[in-house]
Design a protein around this motif. Structure first.
Motif, short mmCIF file in Angstrom:
data_model
loop_
_atom_site.label_atom_id
_atom_site.label_comp_id
_atom_site.label_asym_id
_atom_site.label_seq_id
_atom_site.Cartn_x
_atom_site.Cartn_y
_atom_site.Cartn_z
N ALA A 23 0.83 -1.20 0.00
CA ALA A 23 0.00 0.00 0.00
C ALA A 23 0.87 1.26 0.00
O ALA A 23 0.61 2.21 -0.74
CB ALA A 23 -0.93 -0.01 1.22
N ALA A 24 1.92 1.25 0.83
CA ALA A 24 2.83 2.40 0.87
C ALA A 24 3.58 2.55 -0.45
O ALA A 24 3.79 3.67 -0.93
CB ALA A 24 3.81 2.24 2.03
N TYR A 25 3.96 1.42 -1.05
CA TYR A 25 4.69 1.44 -2.32
C TYR A 25 3.82 1.99 -3.45
O TYR A 25 4.34 2.44 -4.48
CB TYR A 25 5.18 0.03 -2.65
N SER A 26 2.50 1.95 -3.25
CA SER A 26 1.55 2.41 -4.28
C SER A 26 1.20 3.88 -4.12
O SER A 26 0.22 4.35 -4.71
CB SER A 26 0.27 1.56 -4.21
N SER A 27 1.99 4.61 -3.34
CA SER A 27 1.68 6.03 -3.11
C SER A 27 1.69 6.85 -4.40
O SER A 27 1.09 7.93 -4.45
CB SER A 27 2.69 6.63 -2.12
N TRP A 28 2.35 6.33 -5.45
CA TRP A 28 2.40 7.06 -6.73
C TRP A 28 1.01 7.33 -7.29
O TRP A 28 0.81 8.29 -8.06
CB TRP A 28 3.22 6.27 -7.76
N ILE A 29 0.02 6.51 -6.87
CA ILE A 29 -1.35 6.73 -7.34
C ILE A 29 -1.86 8.10 -6.87
O ILE A 29 -2.61 8.78 -7.57
CB ILE A 29 -2.27 5.60 -6.84
N LEU A 30 -1.41 8.50 -5.66
CA LEU A 30 -1.81 9.81 -5.15
C LEU A 30 -1.29 10.93 -6.04
O LEU A 30 -1.82 12.04 -6.01
CB LEU A 30 -1.27 10.00 -3.72
N LEU A 34 -2.29 14.79 -6.43
CA LEU A 34 -1.42 15.78 -5.79
C LEU A 34 -0.47 16.46 -6.77
O LEU A 34 -0.06 17.60 -6.54
CB LEU A 34 -0.61 15.13 -4.66
N ASN A 35 -0.09 15.75 -7.83
CA ASN A 35 0.85 16.32 -8.81
C ASN A 35 0.59 15.67 -10.16
O ASN A 35 1.39 14.90 -10.68
CB ASN A 35 2.30 16.07 -8.37
N ASN A 36 -0.53 16.03 -10.74
CA ASN A 36 -0.98 15.40 -11.98
C ASN A 36 -0.03 15.67 -13.14
O ASN A 36 0.16 14.82 -14.01
CB ASN A 36 -2.38 15.89 -12.33
N ARG A 37 0.60 16.83 -13.18
CA ARG A 37 1.51 17.19 -14.27
C ARG A 37 2.64 16.19 -14.40
O ARG A 37 2.96 15.72 -15.50
CB ARG A 37 2.08 18.59 -14.03
N VAL A 38 3.25 15.84 -13.29
CA VAL A 38 4.35 14.88 -13.31
C VAL A 38 3.83 13.47 -13.56
O VAL A 38 4.44 12.69 -14.30
CB VAL A 38 5.14 14.93 -11.98
N SER A 39 2.70 13.15 -12.97
CA SER A 39 2.18 11.78 -13.04
C SER A 39 1.85 11.34 -14.46
O SER A 39 2.02 10.17 -14.80
CB SER A 39 0.93 11.65 -12.15
N ILE A 40 1.39 12.26 -15.29
CA ILE A 40 0.97 11.87 -16.64
C ILE A 40 2.10 11.94 -17.66
O ILE A 40 1.94 11.47 -18.79
CB ILE A 40 -0.21 12.73 -17.14
N SER A 42 5.85 11.83 -16.62
CA SER A 42 7.20 11.56 -16.17
C SER A 42 7.23 10.30 -15.31
O SER A 42 6.20 9.73 -14.97
CB SER A 42 7.73 12.76 -15.36
N ILE A 43 8.45 9.88 -14.94
CA ILE A 43 8.59 8.66 -14.15
C ILE A 43 8.20 8.94 -12.70
O ILE A 43 8.17 10.08 -12.24
CB ILE A 43 10.03 8.12 -14.20
N VAL A 44 7.89 7.87 -11.98
CA VAL A 44 7.42 7.98 -10.60
C VAL A 44 8.43 8.69 -9.70
O VAL A 44 8.07 9.46 -8.81
CB VAL A 44 7.08 6.58 -10.04
N SER A 45 9.72 8.42 -9.92
CA SER A 45 10.77 9.03 -9.08
C SER A 45 10.72 10.55 -9.09
O SER A 45 11.12 11.20 -8.12
CB SER A 45 12.15 8.56 -9.53
N ASP A 46 10.22 11.13 -10.17
CA ASP A 46 10.17 12.59 -10.26
C ASP A 46 9.16 13.20 -9.29
O ASP A 46 9.20 14.40 -9.02
CB ASP A 46 9.83 13.03 -11.70
N LEU A 47 8.26 12.37 -8.76
CA LEU A 47 7.33 12.87 -7.75
C LEU A 47 8.05 13.25 -6.46
O LEU A 47 7.56 14.05 -5.66
CB LEU A 47 6.26 11.81 -7.43
N SER A 48 9.24 12.66 -6.25
CA SER A 48 10.00 12.91 -5.02
C SER A 48 11.07 13.99 -5.18
O SER A 48 11.83 14.25 -4.23
CB SER A 48 10.67 11.61 -4.55
N VAL A 49 11.15 14.60 -6.36
CA VAL A 49 12.10 15.70 -6.55
C VAL A 49 11.74 16.82 -5.58
O VAL A 49 10.57 17.21 -5.46
CB VAL A 49 12.05 16.20 -8.01
N SER A 50 12.74 17.32 -4.88
CA SER A 50 12.51 18.28 -3.79
C SER A 50 11.68 19.49 -4.19
O SER A 50 10.90 20.01 -3.40
CB SER A 50 13.86 18.74 -3.22
N SER A 51 11.85 19.94 -5.41
CA SER A 51 11.14 21.15 -5.87
C SER A 51 9.67 20.90 -6.20
O SER A 51 8.92 21.86 -6.41
CB SER A 51 11.85 21.73 -7.09
#
Length: 216
Positions: A23-30, A34-40, A42-51
């Motif tokens: 469930a925690a590993y599936s946080s990318w669904i959020l 929370l950040n639709n621009r990146v989600s559609i 870019s790769i999942v790792s970009d959701l964790s970019v500090s900026s």
């Protein structure tokens, strides 16, 4: 009866921990909320970019998933390690958690996919390498655990492994020929399969299974 109940309780505990990890590993669904621009695009790792907005949510979720996977691995080694194959499966499962935690720690600081002016530095390649090691660890653990399944279930397991390999490898091999949206979709397919095996590997291995114990 007490021994059987204890074994059942131990197995339920390990399975519950692995489900929480998935469930925690599936946080990318959020990310789609929370950040639709990146989600559609870019790769999942970009959701964790500090900026990026809510990056701490996704980084924290990765840490939680990693810790829970390692906890399930330790429990598995404690209660279900009666053969060398089991020990290898649990150890590789734990290695997946460890490499996932390290990849979260060495997260991507600046992504060229989001900001063209960014240059992929050494930490980017370290993050990618740790992610690949995490996937490889779980892949081998999954393949080893599938050997103990009945033939019909084993076939479906191998199909999932092939799909996982294809979804993960195609964007890497044909990175210049596939657009970012397609890469994002392929990566998320592979992550869904990873999530399935986060649950399936302990579910298969945390049993009193003679087909495992007879193959030491």
């Amino acid at each position: 009866m007490k021994a059987l109940k204890a074994t059942r309780d131990q197995r339920l505990l390990i399975c519950a921990v692995s489900i929480a990890a998935a469930a925690a590993y599936s946080s990318w669904i959020l990310g789609y909320f929370l950040n639709n621009r990146v989600s559609i695009s870019s790769i999942v790792s970009d959701l964790s970019v500090s900026s990026e907005p809510f990056s701490v949510v996704f980084s924290t979720a990765d840490y939680i998933a990693a810790i829970l996977v390692m906890a399930a691995s330790i429990l598995g080694l404690k209660y279900f390690s009666s053969s060398r194959r089991r020990i290898w499966v649990w150890s590789l499962y734990g290695a997946f958690g460890l490499f996932t935690a390290l990849a979260a720690f060495f997260h991507i600081e600046c992504s060229s996919a989001l900001v063209p002016a960014c240059h992929d530095g050494s930490q980017y390649y370290l993050h990618v390498s740790l992610g690949l090691l995490a996937n490889l660890s779980l892949y081998v653990a999954a393949a080893m655990s599938l050997l103990s399944l009945p033939k019909n279930l084993k076939q479906w397991g191998w199909v999932l492994l092939v799909c996982w390999l294809a979804a993960g490898a195609i964007p890497l091999i044909y990175a210049t020929a596939i657009d970012s949206a397609a890469t994002a979709i392929m990566q998320r397919i592979s992550i869904v399969i990873v999530t399935i095996f986060i649950i399936a590997v302990p579910r298969i291995t945390a049993v009193k299974n003679k087909s495992i114990d007879n193959n030491r």
